[in-house]
Design a protein around this motif. Structure first.
Motif, PDB file in Angstrom:
ATOM      1  N   SER A 108       0.842  -1.198   0.000  1.00 45.56           N
ATOM      2  CA  SER A 108       0.000   0.000   0.000  1.00 45.56           C
ATOM      3  C   SER A 108       0.879   1.250   0.000  1.00 45.56           C
ATOM      4  CB  SER A 108      -0.911   0.004   1.224  1.00 45.56           C
ATOM      5  OG  SER A 108      -0.144   0.237   2.395  1.00 45.56           O
ATOM      6  N   PRO A 109       0.352   2.348  -0.541  1.00 43.37           N
ATOM      7  CA  PRO A 109       1.137   3.588  -0.531  1.00 43.37           C
ATOM      8  C   PRO A 109       1.583   4.019   0.865  1.00 43.37           C
ATOM      9  CG  PRO A 109      -0.641   3.781  -2.102  1.00 43.37           C
ATOM     10  CD  PRO A 109      -0.867   2.484  -1.356  1.00 43.37           C
ATOM     11  N   LEU A 110       0.717   3.908   1.867  1.00 37.47           N
ATOM     12  CA  LEU A 110       1.101   4.324   3.219  1.00 37.47           C
ATOM     13  C   LEU A 110       2.285   3.528   3.730  1.00 37.47           C
ATOM     14  CD1 LEU A 110       0.772   5.886   5.871  1.00 37.47           C
ATOM     15  CD2 LEU A 110      -0.905   4.155   6.562  1.00 37.47           C
ATOM     16  N   MET A 111       2.207   2.209   3.646  1.00 42.08           N
ATOM     17  CA  MET A 111       3.301   1.401   4.187  1.00 42.08           C
ATOM     18  C   MET A 111       4.564   1.528   3.337  1.00 42.08           C
ATOM     19  SD  MET A 111       2.352   0.458   7.071  1.00 42.08           S
ATOM     20  CE  MET A 111       3.752  -0.556   7.489  1.00 42.08           C
ATOM     21  N   HIS A 112       4.418   1.695   2.035  1.00 39.23           N
ATOM     22  CA  HIS A 112       5.609   1.893   1.201  1.00 39.23           C
ATOM     23  C   HIS A 112       6.287   3.220   1.569  1.00 39.23           C
ATOM     24  CE1 HIS A 112       8.210   0.886  -2.126  1.00 39.23           C
ATOM     25  NE2 HIS A 112       8.175   2.156  -2.459  1.00 39.23           N
ATOM     26  N   LEU A 113       5.478   4.238   1.805  1.00 37.13           N
ATOM     27  CA  LEU A 113       6.020   5.529   2.235  1.00 37.13           C
ATOM     28  C   LEU A 113       6.821   5.368   3.521  1.00 37.13           C
ATOM     29  CD1 LEU A 113       5.707   8.793   1.771  1.00 37.13           C
ATOM     30  CD2 LEU A 113       4.209   8.563   3.763  1.00 37.13           C
ATOM     31  N   VAL A 114       6.221   4.720   4.517  1.00 40.54           N
ATOM     32  CA  VAL A 114       6.860   4.566   5.824  1.00 40.54           C
ATOM     33  C   VAL A 114       8.099   3.680   5.734  1.00 40.54           C
ATOM     34  CG1 VAL A 114       6.558   3.628   8.154  1.00 40.54           C
ATOM     35  CG2 VAL A 114       4.733   4.969   7.113  1.00 40.54           C
ATOM     36  N   GLU A 115       7.975   2.538   5.051  1.00 40.72           N
ATOM     37  CA  GLU A 115       9.061   1.559   5.027  1.00 40.72           C
ATOM     38  C   GLU A 115      10.223   1.948   4.121  1.00 40.72           C
ATOM     39  OE1 GLU A 115       7.952  -2.767   5.090  1.00 40.72           O
ATOM     40  OE2 GLU A 115       5.989  -1.905   4.621  1.00 40.72           O
ATOM     41  N   TRP A 116       9.951   2.574   2.973  1.00 39.04           N
ATOM     42  CA  TRP A 116      10.987   2.733   1.955  1.00 39.04           C
ATOM     43  C   TRP A 116      11.255   4.158   1.501  1.00 39.04           C
ATOM     44  CZ3 TRP A 116      13.998  -1.217   1.600  1.00 39.04           C
ATOM     45  CH2 TRP A 116      13.505  -2.481   1.925  1.00 39.04           C
ATOM     46  N   LEU A 117      10.317   5.093   1.726  1.00 35.40           N
ATOM     47  CA  LEU A 117      10.512   6.435   1.181  1.00 35.40           C
ATOM     48  C   LEU A 117      10.866   7.490   2.220  1.00 35.40           C
ATOM     49  CD1 LEU A 117       7.630   6.612  -1.464  1.00 35.40           C
ATOM     50  CD2 LEU A 117       9.997   5.840  -1.752  1.00 35.40           C
ATOM     51  N   GLY A 119      10.693   6.746   6.185  1.00 38.27           N
ATOM     52  CA  GLY A 119      10.899   6.308   7.562  1.00 38.27           C
ATOM     53  C   GLY A 119       9.716   6.749   8.414  1.00 38.27           C
ATOM     54  N   VAL A 120       9.663   6.238   9.624  1.00 44.11           N
ATOM     55  CA  VAL A 120       8.507   6.453  10.493  1.00 44.11           C
ATOM     56  C   VAL A 120       8.333   7.927  10.859  1.00 44.11           C
ATOM     57  CG1 VAL A 120       7.497   5.911  12.754  1.00 44.11           C
ATOM     58  CG2 VAL A 120       8.653   4.127  11.442  1.00 44.11           C
ATOM     59  N   GLU A 121       9.388   8.554  11.365  1.00 43.42           N
ATOM     60  CA  GLU A 121       9.266   9.914  11.878  1.00 43.42           C
ATOM     61  C   GLU A 121       8.890  10.901  10.785  1.00 43.42           C
ATOM     62  OE1 GLU A 121      11.960   7.981  12.324  1.00 43.42           O
ATOM     63  OE2 GLU A 121      11.920   7.531  14.466  1.00 43.42           O
ATOM     64  N   MET A 122       9.603  10.856   9.646  1.00 44.20           N
ATOM     65  CA  MET A 122       9.328  11.812   8.572  1.00 44.20           C
ATOM     66  C   MET A 122       7.945  11.577   7.977  1.00 44.20           C
ATOM     67  SD  MET A 122      10.103  14.495   6.906  1.00 44.20           S
ATOM     68  CE  MET A 122      11.671  14.737   7.700  1.00 44.20           C
ATOM     69  N   ALA A 123       7.489  10.336   7.925  1.00 45.02           N
ATOM     70  CA  ALA A 123       6.137  10.067   7.420  1.00 45.02           C
ATOM     71  C   ALA A 123       5.108  10.784   8.282  1.00 45.02           C
ATOM     72  CB  ALA A 123       5.867   8.560   7.407  1.00 45.02           C
ATOM     73  N   HIS A 124       5.274  10.719   9.594  1.00 47.33           N
ATOM     74  CA  HIS A 124       4.331  11.387  10.491  1.00 47.33           C
ATOM     75  C   HIS A 124       4.390  12.898  10.325  1.00 47.33           C
ATOM     76  CE1 HIS A 124       2.653   8.068  12.812  1.00 47.33           C
ATOM     77  NE2 HIS A 124       3.834   7.489  12.648  1.00 47.33           N
TER      78      HIS A 124
END
Length: 172
Positions: A108-117, A119-124
């Motif tokens: 999914s776009p959300l998990m791909h963003l968090v995992e590969w694009l 990281g957790v902190e910057m995604a938030h």
């Protein structure tokens, strides 16, 4: 409890104006996403214990990187790969009825963003402060994912098509 055997994807991704350059250097994979809106760099390191790559540098480091990453996804064209379909069918014939045949199609776009694009902190941070720009990126990513799913459903000999992602509570 059936064994699962995997066949490859039946699609390919092509680009007109963007590119991805990958350099492997002593256990580190450097990736360069080149677009008219800028070049983003990322790095993954090989972990022998898990036998997989893990990000050590994400390509989207700030809001300023969102337009380039969105352009990269918008430029992608997902098409049927006839040679890959033939390989998947040949592998499925080898497997026969000895296992469930499975294939993947991405995350999914959300998990791909968090995992590969990001990281957790910057995604938030980006979701909280620049939601519209992140949603534009998600829209581009989702169009590609839907096309992958359409192709897999129509052309893959797989019994099951997985959208596998790391759904750990740490990442969510």
């Amino acid at each position: 409890s059936d064994p699962h055997e995997w066949v490859g994807p039946c699609f390919r991704e092509t680009r007109k104006s963007t590119s991805l350059e990958v350099r492997n250097e002593e256990g580190t994979q450097r990736r360069f996403f080149r677009t008219a809106r800028g070049t983003l760099s990322a790095a993954n390191r090989w972990d022998p214990g898990s036998r997989s790559w893990h990000p050590v540098e994400f390509p989207v480091k700030s809001r300023d990187d969102l337009p380039a990453m969105t352009a990269w996804y918008e430029d992608a064209r997902i098409d049927v790969d006839e040679a890959a379909v033939e390989r998947a069918e040949a592998r499925a014939a080898e497997i026969g009825q000895s296992a469930v045949i499975a294939a993947g199609m991405g995350t999914s776009p959300l998990m791909h963003l968090v995992e590969w694009l990001t990281g957790v902190e910057m995604a938030h941070v980006l979701l909280a402060e620049h939601r519209g720009e992140v949603e534009a990126l998600f829209d581009a990513m989702q169009r590609n994912l839907l096309r992958m799913a359409e192709i897999q459903a129509a052309h893959s000999p797989a019994d099951l098509i997985y959208s596998t992602e790391n759904t750990s509570t740490t990442l969510i």
